[in-house]
Write a protein that holds these residues in place. Structure first.
Motif, PDB file in Angstrom:
ATOM      1  N   ARG A  69      29.171  48.564  40.647  1.00 45.80           N
ATOM      2  CA  ARG A  69      28.640  47.649  39.824  1.00 45.80           C
ATOM      3  C   ARG A  69      28.835  48.000  38.159  1.00 45.80           C
ATOM      4  N   GLU A  70      28.595  49.180  38.058  1.00 45.44           N
ATOM      5  CA  GLU A  70      28.877  49.604  36.806  1.00 45.44           C
ATOM      6  C   GLU A  70      30.438  49.540  36.188  1.00 45.44           C
ATOM      7  N   VAL A  71      31.238  49.827  37.171  1.00 46.50           N
ATOM      8  CA  VAL A  71      32.712  49.364  36.941  1.00 46.50           C
ATOM      9  C   VAL A  71      32.939  48.034  36.562  1.00 46.50           C
ATOM     10  N   ARG A  72      32.635  47.432  37.348  1.00 46.20           N
ATOM     11  CA  ARG A  72      33.010  45.956  37.604  1.00 46.20           C
ATOM     12  C   ARG A  72      32.302  45.361  36.167  1.00 46.20           C
ATOM     13  N   GLU A  73      31.054  45.558  35.722  1.00 46.96           N
ATOM     14  CA  GLU A  73      30.557  45.016  34.577  1.00 46.96           C
ATOM     15  C   GLU A  73      31.345  45.508  33.501  1.00 46.96           C
ATOM     16  N   ARG A  74      31.675  46.793  33.289  1.00 45.73           N
ATOM     17  CA  ARG A  74      32.381  47.312  32.099  1.00 45.73           C
ATOM     18  C   ARG A  74      33.940  46.589  32.168  1.00 45.73           C
ATOM     19  N   LEU A  75      34.484  46.346  33.372  1.00 43.69           N
ATOM     20  CA  LEU A  75      35.893  45.453  33.442  1.00 43.69           C
ATOM     21  C   LEU A  75      35.665  44.298  32.640  1.00 43.69           C
ATOM     22  N   VAL A  76      34.479  43.585  33.111  1.00 44.39           N
ATOM     23  CA  VAL A  76      34.472  42.351  32.600  1.00 44.39           C
ATOM     24  C   VAL A  76      34.017  42.160  31.205  1.00 44.39           C
ATOM     25  N   ALA A  77      33.172  43.389  30.614  1.00 46.95           N
ATOM     26  CA  ALA A  77      32.870  43.312  29.251  1.00 46.95           C
ATOM     27  C   ALA A  77      33.960  43.684  28.375  1.00 46.95           C
ATOM     28  N   GLU A  78      34.675  44.836  28.740  1.00 50.06           N
ATOM     29  CA  GLU A  78      35.624  45.170  27.804  1.00 50.06           C
ATOM     30  C   GLU A  78      36.965  44.726  27.820  1.00 50.06           C
ATOM     31  N   LEU A  79      37.314  44.068  29.261  1.00 48.84           N
ATOM     32  CA  LEU A  79      38.798  43.719  29.222  1.00 48.84           C
ATOM     33  C   LEU A  79      38.685  42.290  29.910  1.00 48.84           C
ATOM     34  N   GLY A  80      37.736  41.622  29.967  1.00 54.78           N
ATOM     35  CA  GLY A  80      37.595  40.308  30.633  1.00 54.78           C
ATOM     36  C   GLY A  80      38.295  40.167  31.977  1.00 54.78           C
ATOM     37  N   LEU A  81      38.021  41.183  32.744  1.00 57.28           N
ATOM     38  CA  LEU A  81      38.663  41.195  34.080  1.00 57.28           C
ATOM     39  C   LEU A  81      37.579  41.320  35.090  1.00 57.28           C
ATOM     40  N   ASP A  82      37.464  40.218  35.928  1.00 59.25           N
ATOM     41  CA  ASP A  82      36.326  40.141  36.893  1.00 59.25           C
ATOM     42  C   ASP A  82      37.047  40.104  38.381  1.00 59.25           C
ATOM     43  N   THR A  83      36.951  41.191  38.928  1.00 53.60           N
ATOM     44  CA  THR A  83      37.477  41.645  40.260  1.00 53.60           C
ATOM     45  C   THR A  83      36.644  42.330  40.901  1.00 53.60           C
ATOM     46  N   PRO A  84      36.509  42.178  42.296  1.00 57.99           N
ATOM     47  CA  PRO A  84      35.772  43.023  43.046  1.00 57.99           C
ATOM     48  C   PRO A  84      36.117  44.536  43.088  1.00 57.99           C
ATOM     49  N   VAL A  85      34.932  45.379  42.937  1.00 54.32           N
ATOM     50  CA  VAL A  85      35.322  46.755  43.172  1.00 54.32           C
ATOM     51  C   VAL A  85      34.416  47.435  44.261  1.00 54.32           C
ATOM     52  N   VAL A  86      35.142  48.166  44.976  1.00 55.53           N
ATOM     53  CA  VAL A  86      34.601  48.674  46.136  1.00 55.53           C
ATOM     54  C   VAL A  86      34.693  50.160  45.978  1.00 55.53           C
ATOM     55  N   VAL A  87      33.668  50.967  46.226  1.00 52.12           N
ATOM     56  CA  VAL A  87      33.486  52.469  46.100  1.00 52.12           C
ATOM     57  C   VAL A  87      33.162  53.121  47.278  1.00 52.12           C
ATOM     58  N   ARG A  88      34.133  54.160  47.621  1.00 53.95           N
ATOM     59  CA  ARG A  88      33.541  55.038  48.794  1.00 53.95           C
ATOM     60  C   ARG A  88      33.533  56.399  48.295  1.00 53.95           C
ATOM     61  N   THR A  89      32.710  57.174  48.861  1.00 51.95           N
ATOM     62  CA  THR A  89      32.786  58.705  48.564  1.00 51.95           C
ATOM     63  C   THR A  89      33.888  59.360  49.257  1.00 51.95           C
ATOM     64  N   ALA A  90      34.049  60.678  48.583  1.00 55.15           N
ATOM     65  CA  ALA A  90      35.103  61.444  49.352  1.00 55.15           C
ATOM     66  C   ALA A  90      35.099  61.664  50.834  1.00 55.15           C
ATOM     67  N   ALA A  91      33.572  61.965  51.272  1.00 53.96           N
ATOM     68  CA  ALA A  91      33.424  61.917  52.886  1.00 53.96           C
ATOM     69  C   ALA A  91      33.604  60.736  53.587  1.00 53.96           C
ATOM     70  N   GLU A  92      33.300  59.382  52.931  1.00 54.73           N
ATOM     71  CA  GLU A  92      33.643  58.168  53.555  1.00 54.73           C
ATOM     72  C   GLU A  92      35.160  58.065  53.879  1.00 54.73           C
ATOM     73  N   MET A  93      35.851  58.479  52.575  1.00 55.99           N
ATOM     74  CA  MET A  93      37.327  58.113  52.503  1.00 55.99           C
ATOM     75  C   MET A  93      37.886  59.188  53.704  1.00 55.99           C
ATOM     76  N   ALA A  94      37.417  60.434  53.648  1.00 55.78           N
ATOM     77  CA  ALA A  94      37.846  61.243  54.895  1.00 55.78           C
ATOM     78  C   ALA A  94      37.664  60.643  55.970  1.00 55.78           C
ATOM     79  N   ALA A  95      36.526  60.109  56.320  1.00 55.55           N
ATOM     80  CA  ALA A  95      36.290  59.487  57.493  1.00 55.55           C
ATOM     81  C   ALA A  95      37.160  58.368  57.929  1.00 55.55           C
ATOM     82  N   VAL A  96      37.392  57.621  57.058  1.00 54.51           N
ATOM     83  CA  VAL A  96      38.510  56.372  57.265  1.00 54.51           C
ATOM     84  C   VAL A  96      39.810  57.013  57.694  1.00 54.51           C
ATOM     85  N   ALA A  97      40.220  57.875  56.710  1.00 58.88           N
ATOM     86  CA  ALA A  97      41.554  58.502  56.976  1.00 58.88           C
ATOM     87  C   ALA A  97      41.642  59.333  58.068  1.00 58.88           C
ATOM     88  N   GLY A  98      40.623  59.967  58.845  1.00 62.99           N
ATOM     89  CA  GLY A  98      40.604  60.511  60.077  1.00 62.99           C
ATOM     90  C   GLY A  98      41.347  60.061  61.137  1.00 62.99           C
TER      91      GLY A  98
END
Length: 188
Positions: A69-98
């Protein structure tokens, strides 16, 4: 403006995935600007991968949804770019890449993709009748197989988003495994 909670001593490694940036002339975003945005919301050791909105960093925040949410809000406020931002932890990414469920059926990693959902799916995934694609939903990820390539498929990110009822962004298997490795090397 409140930018989220931080617990002393907690360091979380995150991978932020932005949807549909730098696709031709649409939603152009310099990776230096993306790094600056993530840095501004408390990211440390910020590194981007390719030019398609992939960023790995550490944060004192303890909730990846707050970071997204913070990254998306900053992208909108500072760059005028409103796009979905999805965040995963390193552990979640490791599980996906497993392991990709279609890995044994496909030798070309370019034909394997993962859609990262912002939340649990609201609806069931139904592929178009007669489509050659395969899909497996596991939690907040959809593992995809594009035997004829993703370029001409009807199973696009927009299709998946309409069908599942949640925002998402997709990455090919090479990118998924590279981001998981970057996140692992950053340490959690």
């Amino acid at each position: 403006m409140r930018w989220g909670r931080a617990r002393i001593g907690v360091v979380l490694t995150c991978v932020a995935l932005l949807r549909a940036v730098n696709l031709g002339s649409r939603d152009s975003l310099a990776m230096a600007d993306l790094r600056a945005v993530v840095d501004a919301v408390g990211g440390r050791g910020v590194r981007t991968y390719l030019r398609s909105g992939n960023v790995v960093f550490s944060t004192a925040r303890d909730d990846p949804r707050v970071v997204a949410r913070e990254v998306r809000e900053r992208l909108v406020a500072e760059l005028g770019l409103d796009t979905p931002v999805v965040v995963r932890t390193a552990a979640e990414m490791a599980a996906v890449a497993g392991g990709h469920p279609f890995d044994g059926q496909e030798d070309d990693p370019a034909k394997l993709h993962v859609a990262f959902l912002a939340a649990e799916p609201v609806s069931e995934l139904v592929l178009p009748a007669g489509s050659p694609e395969g899909a497996v939903v596991r939690g907040r990820e959809v593992y995809l197989h594009y035997p004829d390539g993703a370029g001409r498929s009807k199973v696009t990110a927009a299709y998946l988003q309409r069908c599942l009822g949640v925002e998402l962004t997709a990455r090919n298997w090479r990118t998924v495994t590279a981001l998981a490795e970057m996140a692992r090397d950053t340490g959690e």
